[in-house]
Design a protein around this motif. Sequence first.
Motif, PDB file in Angstrom:
ATOM      1  N   LEU A 250      85.686   9.473  13.079  1.00 53.89           N
ATOM      2  CA  LEU A 250      84.702   9.209  11.811  1.00 53.89           C
ATOM      3  C   LEU A 250      83.511   9.750  12.053  1.00 53.89           C
ATOM      4  O   LEU A 250      82.587   9.664  12.665  1.00 53.89           O
ATOM      5  CB  LEU A 250      84.481   7.769  11.407  1.00 53.89           C
ATOM      6  CG  LEU A 250      83.558   7.315  10.339  1.00 53.89           C
ATOM      7  CD1 LEU A 250      84.008   7.519   9.038  1.00 53.89           C
ATOM      8  CD2 LEU A 250      83.164   5.748  10.348  1.00 53.89           C
ATOM      9  N   CYS A 251      83.192  10.541  10.792  1.00 54.25           N
ATOM     10  CA  CYS A 251      81.909  11.374  10.921  1.00 54.25           C
ATOM     11  C   CYS A 251      81.202  11.115   9.671  1.00 54.25           C
ATOM     12  O   CYS A 251      81.681  11.347   8.823  1.00 54.25           O
ATOM     13  CB  CYS A 251      82.100  13.081  11.310  1.00 54.25           C
ATOM     14  SG  CYS A 251      82.936  13.211  12.927  1.00 54.25           S
ATOM     15  N   MET A 252      80.041  11.488   9.706  1.00 52.41           N
ATOM     16  CA  MET A 252      79.153  11.755   8.511  1.00 52.41           C
ATOM     17  C   MET A 252      77.690  12.027   8.581  1.00 52.41           C
ATOM     18  O   MET A 252      77.221  11.711  10.050  1.00 52.41           O
ATOM     19  CB  MET A 252      79.012  10.138   7.744  1.00 52.41           C
ATOM     20  CG  MET A 252      78.379   9.033   8.451  1.00 52.41           C
ATOM     21  SD  MET A 252      78.274   7.591   7.675  1.00 52.41           S
ATOM     22  CE  MET A 252      79.745   6.647   8.363  1.00 52.41           C
ATOM     23  N   LYS A 253      76.905  12.310   7.782  1.00 49.96           N
ATOM     24  CA  LYS A 253      75.614  12.660   7.566  1.00 49.96           C
ATOM     25  C   LYS A 253      74.725  11.669   6.994  1.00 49.96           C
ATOM     26  O   LYS A 253      75.047  11.442   6.038  1.00 49.96           O
ATOM     27  CB  LYS A 253      75.288  14.005   7.157  1.00 49.96           C
ATOM     28  CG  LYS A 253      75.685  15.111   8.136  1.00 49.96           C
ATOM     29  CD  LYS A 253      75.318  16.614   7.227  1.00 49.96           C
ATOM     30  CE  LYS A 253      75.903  17.726   8.388  1.00 49.96           C
ATOM     31  NZ  LYS A 253      75.648  19.052   7.898  1.00 49.96           N
ATOM     32  N   VAL A 254      73.601  11.126   7.589  1.00 47.90           N
ATOM     33  CA  VAL A 254      72.948  10.003   6.905  1.00 47.90           C
ATOM     34  C   VAL A 254      71.321  10.465   6.942  1.00 47.90           C
ATOM     35  O   VAL A 254      70.771  11.180   8.095  1.00 47.90           O
ATOM     36  CB  VAL A 254      73.038   8.815   7.780  1.00 47.90           C
ATOM     37  CG1 VAL A 254      74.728   8.425   7.522  1.00 47.90           C
ATOM     38  CG2 VAL A 254      72.723   8.744   9.099  1.00 47.90           C
ATOM     39  N   LEU A 255      70.871  10.111   5.929  1.00 39.57           N
ATOM     40  CA  LEU A 255      69.345  10.352   5.802  1.00 39.57           C
ATOM     41  C   LEU A 255      68.748   8.856   5.333  1.00 39.57           C
ATOM     42  O   LEU A 255      68.957   8.470   4.393  1.00 39.57           O
ATOM     43  CB  LEU A 255      69.070  11.364   4.638  1.00 39.57           C
ATOM     44  CG  LEU A 255      67.467  11.543   4.378  1.00 39.57           C
ATOM     45  CD1 LEU A 255      66.943  11.954   5.605  1.00 39.57           C
ATOM     46  CD2 LEU A 255      67.170  12.664   3.156  1.00 39.57           C
ATOM     47  N   LEU A 256      68.096   8.303   6.233  1.00 39.08           N
ATOM     48  CA  LEU A 256      67.678   6.934   6.097  1.00 39.08           C
ATOM     49  C   LEU A 256      66.367   6.809   5.315  1.00 39.08           C
ATOM     50  O   LEU A 256      65.140   7.583   5.692  1.00 39.08           O
ATOM     51  CB  LEU A 256      67.740   6.197   7.563  1.00 39.08           C
ATOM     52  CG  LEU A 256      68.857   5.974   8.200  1.00 39.08           C
ATOM     53  CD1 LEU A 256      68.832   5.620   9.723  1.00 39.08           C
ATOM     54  CD2 LEU A 256      69.661   4.833   7.481  1.00 39.08           C
ATOM     55  N   ASN A 257      66.424   5.691   4.515  1.00 35.62           N
ATOM     56  CA  ASN A 257      64.939   5.291   4.079  1.00 35.62           C
ATOM     57  C   ASN A 257      64.798   3.945   4.234  1.00 35.62           C
ATOM     58  O   ASN A 257      64.546   3.262   3.154  1.00 35.62           O
ATOM     59  CB  ASN A 257      64.828   5.532   2.521  1.00 35.62           C
ATOM     60  CG  ASN A 257      63.615   5.650   1.907  1.00 35.62           C
ATOM     61  OD1 ASN A 257      62.694   5.572   2.389  1.00 35.62           O
ATOM     62  ND2 ASN A 257      63.662   5.428   0.720  1.00 35.62           N
ATOM     63  N   VAL A 258      64.821   3.264   5.328  1.00 31.89           N
ATOM     64  CA  VAL A 258      64.379   1.984   5.699  1.00 31.89           C
ATOM     65  C   VAL A 258      63.588   1.763   6.726  1.00 31.89           C
ATOM     66  O   VAL A 258      63.279   2.644   7.708  1.00 31.89           O
ATOM     67  CB  VAL A 258      65.943   1.337   6.144  1.00 31.89           C
ATOM     68  CG1 VAL A 258      66.944   1.280   5.012  1.00 31.89           C
ATOM     69  CG2 VAL A 258      66.620   1.912   7.302  1.00 31.89           C
ATOM     70  N   PRO A 259      62.946   0.703   6.795  1.00 32.67           N
ATOM     71  CA  PRO A 259      61.932   0.448   7.792  1.00 32.67           C
ATOM     72  C   PRO A 259      62.650   0.142   9.137  1.00 32.67           C
ATOM     73  O   PRO A 259      63.795  -0.065   9.186  1.00 32.67           O
ATOM     74  CB  PRO A 259      61.027  -0.718   7.254  1.00 32.67           C
ATOM     75  CG  PRO A 259      61.862  -1.485   6.502  1.00 32.67           C
ATOM     76  CD  PRO A 259      62.972  -0.383   5.864  1.00 32.67           C
ATOM     77  N   GLU A 260      61.867   0.443  10.296  1.00 34.07           N
ATOM     78  CA  GLU A 260      62.519   0.047  11.611  1.00 34.07           C
ATOM     79  C   GLU A 260      62.371  -1.596  11.624  1.00 34.07           C
ATOM     80  O   GLU A 260      61.854  -2.168  10.677  1.00 34.07           O
ATOM     81  CB  GLU A 260      61.551   0.501  12.765  1.00 34.07           C
ATOM     82  CG  GLU A 260      61.564   2.090  12.645  1.00 34.07           C
ATOM     83  CD  GLU A 260      60.827   2.564  13.930  1.00 34.07           C
ATOM     84  OE1 GLU A 260      60.852   1.791  15.012  1.00 34.07           O
ATOM     85  OE2 GLU A 260      60.307   3.552  13.963  1.00 34.07           O
ATOM     86  N   ASN A 261      63.238  -1.957  12.523  1.00 33.59           N
ATOM     87  CA  ASN A 261      63.427  -3.482  12.761  1.00 33.59           C
ATOM     88  C   ASN A 261      64.057  -4.114  11.449  1.00 33.59           C
ATOM     89  O   ASN A 261      63.889  -5.211  11.065  1.00 33.59           O
ATOM     90  CB  ASN A 261      62.149  -4.199  13.043  1.00 33.59           C
ATOM     91  CG  ASN A 261      61.469  -3.843  14.348  1.00 33.59           C
ATOM     92  OD1 ASN A 261      61.861  -3.692  15.244  1.00 33.59           O
ATOM     93  ND2 ASN A 261      59.998  -3.450  13.944  1.00 33.59           N
ATOM     94  N   ARG A 262      65.032  -3.384  11.187  1.00 31.98           N
ATOM     95  CA  ARG A 262      66.149  -3.875  10.065  1.00 31.98           C
ATOM     96  C   ARG A 262      67.475  -3.292  10.125  1.00 31.98           C
ATOM     97  O   ARG A 262      67.783  -2.268  10.321  1.00 31.98           O
ATOM     98  CB  ARG A 262      65.634  -3.071   8.609  1.00 31.98           C
ATOM     99  CG  ARG A 262      66.350  -3.456   7.316  1.00 31.98           C
ATOM    100  CD  ARG A 262      66.020  -2.761   6.246  1.00 31.98           C
ATOM    101  NE  ARG A 262      66.635  -3.142   5.072  1.00 31.98           N
ATOM    102  CZ  ARG A 262      67.826  -2.653   4.701  1.00 31.98           C
ATOM    103  NH1 ARG A 262      68.494  -1.801   5.272  1.00 31.98           N
ATOM    104  NH2 ARG A 262      68.400  -3.128   3.698  1.00 31.98           N
TER     105      ARG A 262
END
Length: 416
Positions: A250-262
């Motif tokens: 399973l492969c994917m590219k992700v661009l996160l927009n979440v704070p740390e510790n979540r």
Amino acid sequence: MKSLLLFLKSQVFGLTVETLNGERNGDFEQQKENHGAKNVAPQGIPYQSSYYGQKEQAKRVIDGSLASNYMEGDCCHTEKQMHPWWQLDMKSKMRVHSVAITNRGDCCRERINGAEIRIGNSKKEGGLNSTRCGVVFKMNYEETLSFNCKELEGRYVTVTIPDRIEYLTLCEVQVFADPLEVDGTEASDSSESVDGTEAPASPESDVELPIASGMNVDLTNKSFMFPKESDINHVKLLPEKAMSLKAFTLCMKVLLNVPENRETILFSYRTMFYDELNLWIERDGRIGLYMSGDGIIFPRMKFKSEWNHLCLTWESKYGRTEFWLNGRRSATKVYHQKNTVRSGGIVLLGQDQDSYGGDFDKTQSFVGQIKDLKMWNKVLPLRSLKSLFKGREIGNGNIFDWSSLSYSMIGNVAEV
């Protein structure tokens, strides 16, 4: 790709509040005596999403016979298609106590697994967005199961196989229901006129309708964007092959927009009772894999405002599991040796399924973008994994491939 939906006989029955909830398998004449409701299905008008044979097949499901040999003309059968359906128009709004369906007896008993019974007041798209009465987990050949609908109200009864490409076959459907009365008169359904044309219907408040869907869509150079935290927004993916797996990549590219510790869900595949394959970002930024039980943890992924390429491989024989980050092997572990990922579930991006297809927690939802998702039912060699990160062509994923993806987007999700 088309799917085939095969229908067996269905009947709808009414249950009193004293009866047991959920699935029932027993004497339907006794049910009628207990409920005081009759089987109204034979007086209704049946439809189905497609026809594998003659259109008269749809009527076989309400002929009052529990015979279950399709080859002898006992059942109805759809083409192989995405979310096939069979629907009954009861001609007026009814209070539905229970619905019973009979599975095919001569072939292919597993096709009915995961089917849903829905009750509502709109025949649009076969009633796929109506309120759910029950879910078929598993049925044997010729078996009849009854589902307590807890007096759901509506004009239409739908049996459908959601979120996968399949045939639908039904041999009998029985609906036990009472007319819905308003001020002493039987209520009519204003959502449809006498000539059969459908008037605008108000959406059900607890249902989120898909905003877009597609079959075998080329999403090259596009991504799914999840703009904000939500307990609604998600994408359902429809696999090209049944996800009965003894190995996968399973492969994917992700661009996160979440704070740390979540905690953040990356990929959720769940069958009726189990999280078969869930990929997470843990609170501390590490990557967690969970397959029907305790998980394993891989090293932390850096939270940067840039795309990260993730690949996960697993094989059952030795339990060898590898996590790759941006073209480099991050860790190798032994996990779930001799295990099998079971088929018949739902694959979601954007939400974790605490129950089959639902019970979302917005504090765990994905926020950001996902693209270039591919999945195979085998472990790719090292050279292919490195080439994939570099953008080189290595062939399409045979379960999911971003250049030929079948999906439905629900809520506030965009293709960008």
